[in-house]
Design a protein around this motif. Structure first.
Motif, PDB file in Angstrom:
ATOM      1  N   TYR A   1     -11.917  23.251  30.685  1.00 43.61           N
ATOM      2  CA  TYR A   1     -12.867  24.333  30.461  1.00 43.61           C
ATOM      3  C   TYR A   1     -13.747  24.493  31.701  1.00 43.61           C
ATOM      4  O   TYR A   1     -13.961  23.542  32.458  1.00 43.61           O
ATOM      5  N   THR A   2     -14.268  25.697  31.874  1.00 47.20           N
ATOM      6  CA  THR A   2     -15.333  25.931  32.841  1.00 47.20           C
ATOM      7  C   THR A   2     -16.653  25.859  32.092  1.00 47.20           C
ATOM      8  O   THR A   2     -16.864  26.585  31.120  1.00 47.20           O
ATOM      9  N   LEU A   3     -17.526  24.955  32.523  1.00 50.94           N
ATOM     10  CA  LEU A   3     -18.875  24.878  31.962  1.00 50.94           C
ATOM     11  C   LEU A   3     -19.793  25.656  32.898  1.00 50.94           C
ATOM     12  O   LEU A   3     -19.932  25.287  34.056  1.00 50.94           O
ATOM     13  N   ARG A   4     -20.336  26.754  32.402  1.00 49.98           N
ATOM     14  CA  ARG A   4     -21.168  27.643  33.215  1.00 49.98           C
ATOM     15  C   ARG A   4     -22.631  27.529  32.819  1.00 49.98           C
ATOM     16  O   ARG A   4     -22.981  27.663  31.652  1.00 49.98           O
ATOM     17  N   ILE A   5     -23.475  27.256  33.815  1.00 54.58           N
ATOM     18  CA  ILE A   5     -24.921  27.186  33.617  1.00 54.58           C
ATOM     19  C   ILE A   5     -25.529  28.430  34.255  1.00 54.58           C
ATOM     20  O   ILE A   5     -25.398  28.638  35.464  1.00 54.58           O
ATOM     21  N   THR A   6     -26.182  29.263  33.448  1.00 58.42           N
ATOM     22  CA  THR A   6     -26.796  30.496  33.945  1.00 58.42           C
ATOM     23  C   THR A   6     -28.293  30.450  33.663  1.00 58.42           C
ATOM     24  O   THR A   6     -28.705  30.228  32.521  1.00 58.42           O
ATOM     25  N   THR A   7     -29.099  30.649  34.694  1.00 52.39           N
ATOM     26  CA  THR A   7     -30.542  30.507  34.542  1.00 52.39           C
ATOM     27  C   THR A   7     -31.298  31.373  35.546  1.00 52.39           C
ATOM     28  O   THR A   7     -30.739  31.767  36.579  1.00 52.39           O
ATOM     29  N   GLN A   8     -32.548  31.641  35.214  1.00 54.36           N
ATOM     30  CA  GLN A   8     -33.460  32.321  36.133  1.00 54.36           C
ATOM     31  C   GLN A   8     -34.514  31.359  36.676  1.00 54.36           C
ATOM     32  O   GLN A   8     -35.471  31.783  37.314  1.00 54.36           O
ATOM     33  N   PHE A   9     -34.289  30.063  36.437  1.00 53.86           N
ATOM     34  CA  PHE A   9     -35.247  29.067  36.908  1.00 53.86           C
ATOM     35  C   PHE A   9     -35.249  28.991  38.427  1.00 53.86           C
ATOM     36  O   PHE A   9     -34.202  29.057  39.067  1.00 53.86           O
ATOM     37  N   SER A  10     -36.419  28.820  38.986  1.00 50.61           N
ATOM     38  CA  SER A  10     -36.579  28.620  40.421  1.00 50.61           C
ATOM     39  C   SER A  10     -37.610  27.534  40.645  1.00 50.61           C
ATOM     40  O   SER A  10     -38.560  27.395  39.864  1.00 50.61           O
ATOM     41  N   ALA A  11     -37.423  26.765  41.709  1.00 50.12           N
ATOM     42  CA  ALA A  11     -38.386  25.717  42.034  1.00 50.12           C
ATOM     43  C   ALA A  11     -39.715  26.298  42.499  1.00 50.12           C
ATOM     44  O   ALA A  11     -40.730  25.602  42.537  1.00 50.12           O
ATOM     45  N   GLY A  12     -39.720  27.564  42.870  1.00 51.55           N
ATOM     46  CA  GLY A  12     -40.955  28.225  43.289  1.00 51.55           C
ATOM     47  C   GLY A  12     -41.795  28.648  42.104  1.00 51.55           C
ATOM     48  O   GLY A  12     -41.513  28.335  40.941  1.00 51.55           O
ATOM     49  N   LYS A  13     -42.849  29.416  42.373  1.00 52.17           N
ATOM     50  CA  LYS A  13     -43.773  29.832  41.317  1.00 52.17           C
ATOM     51  C   LYS A  13     -43.162  30.890  40.411  1.00 52.17           C
ATOM     52  O   LYS A  13     -43.476  30.962  39.221  1.00 52.17           O
ATOM     53  N   ASN A  14     -42.329  31.751  40.964  1.00 52.03           N
ATOM     54  CA  ASN A  14     -41.791  32.872  40.211  1.00 52.03           C
ATOM     55  C   ASN A  14     -40.346  32.632  39.798  1.00 52.03           C
ATOM     56  O   ASN A  14     -39.570  32.020  40.531  1.00 52.03           O
ATOM     57  N   SER A  15     -40.008  33.142  38.608  1.00 47.40           N
ATOM     58  CA  SER A  15     -38.624  33.070  38.159  1.00 47.40           C
ATOM     59  C   SER A  15     -37.760  34.038  38.972  1.00 47.40           C
ATOM     60  O   SER A  15     -38.256  35.012  39.530  1.00 47.40           O
ATOM     61  N   LEU A  16     -36.477  33.753  39.023  1.00 46.55           N
ATOM     62  CA  LEU A  16     -35.551  34.640  39.717  1.00 46.55           C
ATOM     63  C   LEU A  16     -35.423  35.968  38.965  1.00 46.55           C
ATOM     64  O   LEU A  16     -35.339  35.985  37.733  1.00 46.55           O
ATOM     65  N   LYS A  17     -35.416  37.071  39.683  1.00 43.93           N
ATOM     66  CA  LYS A  17     -35.232  38.374  39.044  1.00 43.93           C
ATOM     67  C   LYS A  17     -33.813  38.506  38.493  1.00 43.93           C
ATOM     68  O   LYS A  17     -33.599  39.061  37.416  1.00 43.93           O
ATOM     69  N   THR A  18     -32.861  38.002  39.233  1.00 43.91           N
ATOM     70  CA  THR A  18     -31.463  38.061  38.821  1.00 43.91           C
ATOM     71  C   THR A  18     -30.971  36.660  38.488  1.00 43.91           C
ATOM     72  O   THR A  18     -31.131  35.744  39.302  1.00 43.91           O
ATOM     73  N   PRO A  19     -30.396  36.439  37.324  1.00 41.44           N
ATOM     74  CA  PRO A  19     -29.888  35.103  36.980  1.00 41.44           C
ATOM     75  C   PRO A  19     -28.821  34.631  37.955  1.00 41.44           C
ATOM     76  O   PRO A  19     -28.073  35.441  38.515  1.00 41.44           O
ATOM     77  N   ARG A  20     -28.756  33.345  38.165  1.00 44.88           N
ATOM     78  CA  ARG A  20     -27.673  32.773  38.965  1.00 44.88           C
ATOM     79  C   ARG A  20     -26.902  31.793  38.106  1.00 44.88           C
ATOM     80  O   ARG A  20     -27.433  31.218  37.151  1.00 44.88           O
ATOM     81  N   SER A  21     -25.649  31.598  38.453  1.00 48.99           N
ATOM     82  CA  SER A  21     -24.772  30.745  37.658  1.00 48.99           C
ATOM     83  C   SER A  21     -24.118  29.691  38.519  1.00 48.99           C
ATOM     84  O   SER A  21     -23.907  29.883  39.723  1.00 48.99           O
ATOM     85  N   LEU A  22     -23.792  28.594  37.885  1.00 49.74           N
ATOM     86  CA  LEU A  22     -23.068  27.502  38.533  1.00 49.74           C
ATOM     87  C   LEU A  22     -21.943  27.087  37.595  1.00 49.74           C
ATOM     88  O   LEU A  22     -22.172  26.854  36.401  1.00 49.74           O
ATOM     89  N   ASP A  23     -20.721  27.016  38.098  1.00 53.94           N
ATOM     90  CA  ASP A  23     -19.557  26.639  37.306  1.00 53.94           C
ATOM     91  C   ASP A  23     -19.071  25.252  37.686  1.00 53.94           C
ATOM     92  O   ASP A  23     -18.970  24.931  38.871  1.00 53.94           O
ATOM     93  N   ILE A  24     -18.787  24.450  36.671  1.00 60.31           N
ATOM     94  CA  ILE A  24     -18.163  23.138  36.902  1.00 60.31           C
ATOM     95  C   ILE A  24     -16.991  22.999  35.930  1.00 60.31           C
ATOM     96  O   ILE A  24     -17.026  23.535  34.815  1.00 60.31           O
ATOM     97  N   GLN A  25     -15.958  22.295  36.356  1.00 56.81           N
ATOM     98  CA  GLN A  25     -14.797  22.082  35.511  1.00 56.81           C
ATOM     99  C   GLN A  25     -14.975  20.810  34.695  1.00 56.81           C
ATOM    100  O   GLN A  25     -15.339  19.767  35.238  1.00 56.81           O
ATOM    101  N   VAL A  26     -14.718  20.893  33.382  1.00 59.72           N
ATOM    102  CA  VAL A  26     -14.758  19.718  32.509  1.00 59.72           C
ATOM    103  C   VAL A  26     -13.462  19.673  31.717  1.00 59.72           C
ATOM    104  O   VAL A  26     -12.795  20.684  31.522  1.00 59.72           O
ATOM    105  N   ASN A  27     -13.119  18.487  31.279  1.00 65.24           N
ATOM    106  CA  ASN A  27     -11.884  18.287  30.516  1.00 65.24           C
ATOM    107  C   ASN A  27     -12.241  17.793  29.125  1.00 65.24           C
ATOM    108  O   ASN A  27     -12.729  16.675  28.965  1.00 65.24           O
ATOM    109  N   LEU A  28     -12.037  18.638  28.121  1.00 62.12           N
ATOM    110  CA  LEU A  28     -12.347  18.300  26.736  1.00 62.12           C
ATOM    111  C   LEU A  28     -11.246  17.416  26.179  1.00 62.12           C
ATOM    112  O   LEU A  28     -10.073  17.807  26.179  1.00 62.12           O
ATOM    113  N   VAL A  29     -11.610  16.204  25.736  1.00 68.03           N
ATOM    114  CA  VAL A  29     -10.593  15.234  25.297  1.00 68.03           C
ATOM    115  C   VAL A  29     -10.729  14.947  23.805  1.00 68.03           C
ATOM    116  O   VAL A  29     -11.699  15.314  23.193  1.00 68.03           O
TER     117      VAL A  29
END
Length: 237
Positions: free
Chosen positions: A209-237
């Motif tokens: 499976y692709t595990l996708r994390i989508t968030t507007q979190f930013s380390a700065g003071k303001n949240s991101l206007k546009t969400p960003r995503s990160l995909d990682i591959q996992v194997n469901l057993v």
């Protein structure tokens, strides 16, 4: 063609007391499916019918799988694989709820030789980069990308916190048919910038499976206007 991996310098989320401690985060070139790999192969092999190549690849994969699941170790040059058992056997009886079969993969000689010849390009520094360092299955304690249905998974990295009002924000599991399941909020157990703990749903088919994390979190003071995503591959057993 020479091998080149590209990466961005980023603060090490593990050593928070050392501001000069950097790690290199891979700049992904994208994902490749089996179909796309065969399309690349067809461009290099002239005169071969696509159905012949597809049959050969399917047969190759099936023989490897059947060999592993009948007790053989397999060495392809790219990888060395061997099956093993997980869990304590109570009363001398195999229990699928407590015990599982795992296939262990290690780099093969051919892959190690190519790694040694691979060039690394450092693209510069990204202060607010989002990345995953490791994924740990709480059932088995393994950090090899395998995850267990109904159990917790710890995802460690940077800028992972699920935050923001956009409807796309959340955590998804996407199978190889591009069918996605969004985790409900109650299955996000721990939600921190450097660590997420989620519960893997039950009832899903085993496989990759692709595990996708989508968030507007930013380390700065303001949240991101546009969400960003990160995909990682996992194997469901």
């Amino acid at each position: 063609m020479s091998n080149v991996l590209k990466g961005w310098l980023a603060d090490n989320a593990v050593t928070t007391d050392n501001k000069d401690d950097k790690i290199l985060v891979l700049e992904s070139a994208g994902n490749l499916t089996e179909k796309e790999i065969m399309e690349r192969m067809m461009k290099e092999i002239t005169g071969l019918k696509e159905e012949t190549l597809s049959h050969a690849v399917t047969l190759y994969n099936r023989i490897i799988m059947e060999s592993l699941l009948n007790g053989y170790t397999v060495n392809t040059g790219l990888f060395y694989a061997s099956p093993s058992f997980q869990g304590v056997i109570d009363g001398g009886v195999w229990n699928k709820e407590k015990n599982s079969i795992r296939v262990n993969f290690q780099q093969g000689k051919t892959l190690r030789e190519e790694i040694a010849k691979t060039k690394v390009d450092i693209l510069g520094e990204k202060a607010d980069i989002m990345y995953v360092l490791e994924v740990e299955d709480k059932k088995t304690g393994l950090k090899d990308g395998t995850v267990s249905p109904g159990f917790g998974v710890i995802i460690r990295g940077r800028n992972l916190k699920i935050a923001g009002s956009d409807e796309s924000v959340g955590i998804y599991l996407i199978n190889d048919q591009s069918s996605e399941e969004k985790l409900p909020d109650y299955q996000i157990i721990r939600n921190m910038p450097s660590e997420l703990t989620i519960q893997i749903p039950t009832g899903l088919l085993t496989g990759t499976y692709t595990l996708r994390i989508t968030t507007q979190f930013s380390a700065g003071k303001n949240s991101l206007k546009t969400p960003r995503s990160l995909d990682i591959q996992v194997n469901l057993v």
